[in-house]
Design a protein around this motif. Sequence first.
Motif, PDB file in Angstrom:
ATOM      1  N   ASP A  35      32.528 -38.746  67.825  1.00  0.00           N
ATOM      2  CA  ASP A  35      32.125 -37.849  68.909  1.00  0.00           C
ATOM      3  C   ASP A  35      33.015 -36.620  68.843  1.00  0.00           C
ATOM      4  O   ASP A  35      34.164 -36.650  69.295  1.00  0.00           O
ATOM      5  N   SER A  37      32.570 -33.803  70.325  1.00  0.00           N
ATOM      6  CA  SER A  37      32.333 -32.872  71.428  1.00  0.00           C
ATOM      7  C   SER A  37      33.637 -32.442  72.094  1.00  0.00           C
ATOM      8  O   SER A  37      33.774 -31.296  72.513  1.00  0.00           O
ATOM      9  N   ALA A  38      34.602 -33.368  72.221  1.00  0.00           N
ATOM     10  CA  ALA A  38      35.868 -33.024  72.876  1.00  0.00           C
ATOM     11  C   ALA A  38      36.911 -34.036  72.437  1.00  0.00           C
ATOM     12  O   ALA A  38      37.390 -34.824  73.235  1.00  0.00           O
ATOM     13  N   PHE A  44      37.006 -32.586  65.852  1.00  0.00           N
ATOM     14  CA  PHE A  44      36.552 -31.625  66.850  1.00  0.00           C
ATOM     15  C   PHE A  44      36.143 -30.325  66.167  1.00  0.00           C
ATOM     16  O   PHE A  44      36.370 -30.140  64.963  1.00  0.00           O
ATOM     17  N   GLN A  76      27.115 -36.820  64.271  1.00  0.00           N
ATOM     18  CA  GLN A  76      27.588 -36.648  65.646  1.00  0.00           C
ATOM     19  C   GLN A  76      26.857 -37.630  66.561  1.00  0.00           C
ATOM     20  O   GLN A  76      25.651 -37.797  66.489  1.00  0.00           O
ATOM     21  N   THR A 452      22.186 -32.986  70.813  1.00  0.00           N
ATOM     22  CA  THR A 452      23.135 -32.061  71.433  1.00  0.00           C
ATOM     23  C   THR A 452      22.371 -30.985  72.186  1.00  0.00           C
ATOM     24  O   THR A 452      22.013 -29.944  71.642  1.00  0.00           O
ATOM     25  N   GLN A 456      25.470 -31.353  76.824  1.00  0.00           N
ATOM     26  CA  GLN A 456      26.425 -31.797  75.809  1.00  0.00           C
ATOM     27  C   GLN A 456      27.173 -30.604  75.218  1.00  0.00           C
ATOM     28  O   GLN A 456      28.370 -30.690  74.917  1.00  0.00           O
ATOM     29  N   THR A 457      26.478 -29.482  75.056  1.00  0.00           N
ATOM     30  CA  THR A 457      27.134 -28.263  74.578  1.00  0.00           C
ATOM     31  C   THR A 457      28.186 -27.801  75.580  1.00  0.00           C
ATOM     32  O   THR A 457      29.281 -27.365  75.196  1.00  0.00           O
ATOM     33  N   ARG A 460      31.240 -30.035  75.343  1.00  0.00           N
ATOM     34  CA  ARG A 460      31.984 -29.725  74.123  1.00  0.00           C
ATOM     35  C   ARG A 460      32.815 -28.458  74.284  1.00  0.00           C
ATOM     36  O   ARG A 460      34.008 -28.442  73.968  1.00  0.00           O
ATOM     37  N   THR A 464      36.965 -28.290  74.981  1.00  0.00           N
ATOM     38  CA  THR A 464      37.753 -27.728  73.881  1.00  0.00           C
ATOM     39  C   THR A 464      38.675 -26.627  74.371  1.00  0.00           C
ATOM     40  O   THR A 464      39.844 -26.542  73.965  1.00  0.00           O
TER      41      THR A 464
END
Length: 505
Positions: A35, A37-38, A44, A76, A452, A456-457, A460, A464
């Motif tokens: 994963d 996303s984070a 990442f 992913q 995604t 989900q975007t 992420r 981040t």
Amino acid sequence: MVRSGLLAVLALVAAFGLSAPKAGFAAEPLRWAADASADVPYTFHDLKDQSRLTGYEYELMQELGRHMGRDLAFVQNDWDGLIPGLQRGLYAMVICGIEITPEHAEGIDFSTPYYVTSERIVVRRNGPQFSRLEDLDGHVVGTIKATQAERILAGHPKVQVRTYDEETNVFMDLVNGRTEAILIDGPIAQYYGATNPALQITGEPIGRVAYGIAFAKGQNAALREQVNTALAAMLKDGSLHTILARWNLWSPEMAQFAQDFSTPDIAPTEWQSYVAAQQGSAGWTERLRRYVGFLPLLAKGAVLTLAVSLCAMVLAVALGLSLALLRLYGAPWMASLAGLYVEIVRGTPLLIQILFIFYGLPQFGINLGPFLAGVMGLGLNYAAYEAENYRAGLQSVARGQMEAALALNMTHIQALRFVVVPQAFRLVMPVMTNDFISLLKDSSLVSVITLTELTQTYIRLSSTYFDYFGTGLMVGGAYLLLGLPFVRLARMAEKKLAQPHTRRR
């Protein structure tokens, strides 16, 4: 590092009896999942280039592929979907900071450890200072759900434990004063705590945490042995030491495990790059530049969100109307089946339905792709609600309308098609619009099956950069822009359908 939901997902997998296909994986490429996303510093998206993956686990997998002589392909998946996807056979292995514990070993097989670390305490610089577990008694302490840190804190009943799904939420609550300390894995403490000027790591390392590569239970024994052999070779030739040193993650626990107490002259370049990127993202000019860079990612997520929502709504409308007609005009057994479908679907969570369609149906030989599974899950769910809307609309049409149509020698089906249904459709149009907007937002749940989309975007990007406000406004605006045109179209359709019933002046 283990996020929440792993044990629950493992239980779900066991309940459904999921198992990976017997067929072996293609020789090229070897698929692995995480994963991203984070998941700093594991796998990442690079802060300076969101199209590029990085992280010490990502580099480890590239080196592992070279030692095995295999090409690797990254997949992913949302954290809660990683293990079910492994059992389904979507990929051969998972590496995402998964702790090797007896509980986890009941549902998955592990490689030998590739990283060993400890738990660390993180506090605010201007807040209460703690250096030992005993110091945390009587205080509010945050950590990640279903981790060794949570189990350690459970052994101290005087500690008020708050658990979270995402690392960023743990540290944001500490910064904002909602908690007084954090107990968390060493790499997370370093990359989320040591890089924040308001926080600091205190005390000595606590306990021992070992990470392993996960494989489907009872499957791919030969591949697992190859991975173990490659990991041993990476320890021996120093390539694993080099990767960890570049990320400033070579720990005393890792040195003890590997029996490698050497101190090679390896600069922590990746750590320095990450710190520089974090420190250089505070100004408004840099933020605006970053937000502009987010636009392509948000556009891509918006297209997927819209595509899933539109297809699902078409299915919901068609099936919902059919169910409503069956309940009102079908044979008794058909009406009963339609009513049973509506009650079952409305009485169970949408998330469980999506997981069942994507991960459960393969047990019966039905393998749907992520997009089709998402459309089916949303469409079948909303069909139950649409059915009740249409049933109410059909019942609101005066009985005399049907009688008049039959008196004109129309068949029952013709009367429904040309007289009753159009009038009912006009009545339920506003409700349909509301349902589509709700479906548009509920499409965020398809992220659990590797899609995604917009939400989900958002997770992420915000996780981040620790930027929930600006990124949240952008994603909220994207959802608003997606929904407004359909609201406008619905109003135009309502006016058009209402014209015969509107007094002309």
